[in-house]
Motif scaffolding. Structure first.
Motif, PDB file in Angstrom:
ATOM      1  N   ARG A  36       0.913  -1.031   0.088  1.00 50.69           N
ATOM      2  CA  ARG A  36      -0.137   0.130  -0.197  1.00 50.69           C
ATOM      3  C   ARG A  36       0.957   1.224   0.045  1.00 50.69           C
ATOM      4  N   LEU A  37       1.984   1.655   1.099  1.00 47.94           N
ATOM      5  CA  LEU A  37       2.858   2.153   0.607  1.00 47.94           C
ATOM      6  C   LEU A  37       3.863   2.992  -0.721  1.00 47.94           C
ATOM      7  N   SER A  38       3.806   1.444  -1.047  1.00 45.59           N
ATOM      8  CA  SER A  38       4.577   1.356  -2.226  1.00 45.59           C
ATOM      9  C   SER A  38       3.628   2.963  -3.835  1.00 45.59           C
ATOM     10  N   ARG A  39       2.479   1.964  -3.832  1.00 46.94           N
ATOM     11  CA  ARG A  39       1.510   2.269  -4.405  1.00 46.94           C
ATOM     12  C   ARG A  39       1.335   4.334  -4.737  1.00 46.94           C
ATOM     13  N   SER A  40       2.310   4.830  -3.025  1.00 47.69           N
ATOM     14  CA  SER A  40       1.635   6.558  -3.144  1.00 47.69           C
ATOM     15  C   SER A  40       3.396   7.005  -3.694  1.00 47.69           C
ATOM     16  N   ARG A  41       4.400   5.982  -3.692  1.00 46.18           N
ATOM     17  CA  ARG A  41       5.369   5.919  -4.017  1.00 46.18           C
ATOM     18  C   ARG A  41       5.447   7.705  -5.040  1.00 46.18           C
ATOM     19  N   THR A  42       6.549   8.321  -4.244  1.00 45.06           N
ATOM     20  CA  THR A  42       6.387   9.086  -5.496  1.00 45.06           C
ATOM     21  C   THR A  42       7.643   9.297  -6.573  1.00 45.06           C
ATOM     22  N   TYR A  43       7.788   9.792  -7.671  1.00 44.81           N
ATOM     23  CA  TYR A  43       8.922   9.639  -8.430  1.00 44.81           C
ATOM     24  C   TYR A  43       9.241  11.362  -9.205  1.00 44.81           C
ATOM     25  N   SER A  44      10.886  11.213  -9.088  1.00 49.02           N
ATOM     26  CA  SER A  44      11.556  11.626 -10.200  1.00 49.02           C
ATOM     27  C   SER A  44      11.829  11.574 -10.999  1.00 49.02           C
ATOM     28  N   MET A  45      12.872  12.783 -11.551  1.00 45.95           N
ATOM     29  CA  MET A  45      13.022  12.199 -12.638  1.00 45.95           C
ATOM     30  C   MET A  45      14.526  11.247 -13.182  1.00 45.95           C
ATOM     31  N   GLN A  46      15.041  11.482 -11.418  1.00 46.18           N
ATOM     32  CA  GLN A  46      16.070  10.147 -11.701  1.00 46.18           C
ATOM     33  C   GLN A  46      15.224   8.388 -11.974  1.00 46.18           C
ATOM     34  N   GLY A  47      13.918   8.890 -11.007  1.00 45.46           N
ATOM     35  CA  GLY A  47      12.967   7.587 -10.930  1.00 45.46           C
ATOM     36  C   GLY A  47      12.530   7.408 -10.057  1.00 45.46           C
ATOM     37  N   PRO A  48      12.148   5.993  -9.019  1.00 45.90           N
ATOM     38  CA  PRO A  48      11.399   6.522  -7.573  1.00 45.90           C
ATOM     39  C   PRO A  48      12.309   7.065  -6.232  1.00 45.90           C
ATOM     40  N   ASN A  49      10.944   7.480  -5.780  1.00 49.87           N
ATOM     41  CA  ASN A  49      11.548   7.659  -4.399  1.00 49.87           C
ATOM     42  C   ASN A  49      11.973   7.254  -3.310  1.00 49.87           C
ATOM     43  N   PRO A  50      12.482   6.637  -2.228  1.00 47.99           N
ATOM     44  CA  PRO A  50      12.111   5.746  -1.494  1.00 47.99           C
ATOM     45  C   PRO A  50      10.726   6.300  -0.173  1.00 47.99           C
ATOM     46  N   ILE A  51      10.290   5.697   0.588  1.00 45.34           N
ATOM     47  CA  ILE A  51       9.398   5.316   1.043  1.00 45.34           C
ATOM     48  C   ILE A  51       9.714   6.315   1.962  1.00 45.34           C
ATOM     49  N   GLN A  52       9.045   7.035   2.663  1.00 43.16           N
ATOM     50  CA  GLN A  52       9.624   8.447   3.860  1.00 43.16           C
ATOM     51  C   GLN A  52       9.175   8.034   5.185  1.00 43.16           C
ATOM     52  N   PRO A  53       9.887   8.538   6.061  1.00 42.15           N
ATOM     53  CA  PRO A  53       9.606   7.727   7.878  1.00 42.15           C
ATOM     54  C   PRO A  53       7.748   8.002   7.652  1.00 42.15           C
ATOM     55  N   SER A  54       7.715   9.281   7.421  1.00 37.68           N
ATOM     56  CA  SER A  54       6.807  10.330   7.680  1.00 37.68           C
ATOM     57  C   SER A  54       6.127   9.949   6.481  1.00 37.68           C
ATOM     58  N   GLU A  55       5.970   9.086   5.706  1.00 39.82           N
ATOM     59  CA  GLU A  55       4.193   8.541   5.046  1.00 39.82           C
ATOM     60  C   GLU A  55       4.236   7.359   5.523  1.00 39.82           C
ATOM     61  N   ILE A  56       5.209   6.540   6.483  1.00 42.25           N
ATOM     62  CA  ILE A  56       4.731   5.256   7.468  1.00 42.25           C
ATOM     63  C   ILE A  56       3.823   5.428   8.283  1.00 42.25           C
ATOM     64  N   LEU A  57       4.464   6.891   8.839  1.00 43.09           N
ATOM     65  CA  LEU A  57       3.559   7.155  10.058  1.00 43.09           C
ATOM     66  C   LEU A  57       2.083   7.636  10.155  1.00 43.09           C
ATOM     67  N   ALA A  58       1.783   8.599   9.190  1.00 42.67           N
ATOM     68  CA  ALA A  58       0.392   8.967   8.410  1.00 42.67           C
ATOM     69  C   ALA A  58      -0.118   7.604   8.011  1.00 42.67           C
ATOM     70  N   TRP A  59       0.521   6.866   6.994  1.00 46.91           N
ATOM     71  CA  TRP A  59      -0.194   5.327   6.782  1.00 46.91           C
ATOM     72  C   TRP A  59      -1.245   4.756   8.169  1.00 46.91           C
ATOM     73  N   ARG A  61      -1.703   5.832  11.133  1.00 49.57           N
ATOM     74  CA  ARG A  61      -2.547   7.055  11.535  1.00 49.57           C
ATOM     75  C   ARG A  61      -3.474   7.026  10.749  1.00 49.57           C
ATOM     76  N   LEU A  62      -3.344   7.227   9.758  1.00 43.98           N
ATOM     77  CA  LEU A  62      -4.863   7.170   8.950  1.00 43.98           C
ATOM     78  C   LEU A  62      -5.593   5.623   8.916  1.00 43.98           C
ATOM     79  N   MET A  63      -5.032   4.089   8.671  1.00 41.70           N
ATOM     80  CA  MET A  63      -5.285   3.271   8.515  1.00 41.70           C
ATOM     81  C   MET A  63      -5.483   2.095  10.373  1.00 41.70           C
TER      82      MET A  63
END
Length: 117
Positions: A36-59, A61-63
């Motif tokens: 689920r976290l990987s589906r919300s992954r952001t991308y830049s010109m270099q490719g995919p960005n790592p999942i940030q701990p803040s994203e995990i915390l938000a997920w 809390r949300l779930m």
């Protein structure tokens, strides 16, 4: 937890290779959280960005699903395995010249102005 981390990282690599993946029963919740976290992954010109701990915390809390620090470390290790495979497959074929992904020149105000306009 080290064994579970290795098994889940191997499952991530196997899933990216197109194989049939059956994550270990003890790690099924972590597997689902990573997917689920990987589906919300952001991308830049270099490719995919790592999942940030803040994203995990938000997920979490949300779930309303608490994860301990050792669980977060496993998810981040799974993400490293995912990124390693993603960047390994983006390499150019043998004999093709490419630009380096990181500039050898430090950023300066003049360089930033030249790029951003």
């Amino acid at each position: 937890m080290n064994r579970l981390r290795k098994q889940l990282c191997a499952a991530v690599v196997a899933s990216l290779a197109g194989g049939k993946v059956v994550p270990p029963e003890a790690g099924r919740d972590l597997w689902n959280a990573f997917q689920r976290l990987s589906r919300s992954r952001t991308y830049s010109m270099q490719g995919p960005n790592p999942i940030q701990p803040s994203e995990i915390l938000a997920w979490c809390r949300l779930m309303r699903q608490p994860l301990g620090p050792h669980h977060v470390e496993i998810i981040l290790a799974m993400d490293e395995a995912w990124l390693g495979r993603a960047y390994a497959s983006s390499k150019a074929p043998e004999g093709v010249k490419t630009l380096p992904p990181v500039s050898k020149h430090p950023i300066s105000a003049a360089l930033l102005d030249a790029v951003m306009g």
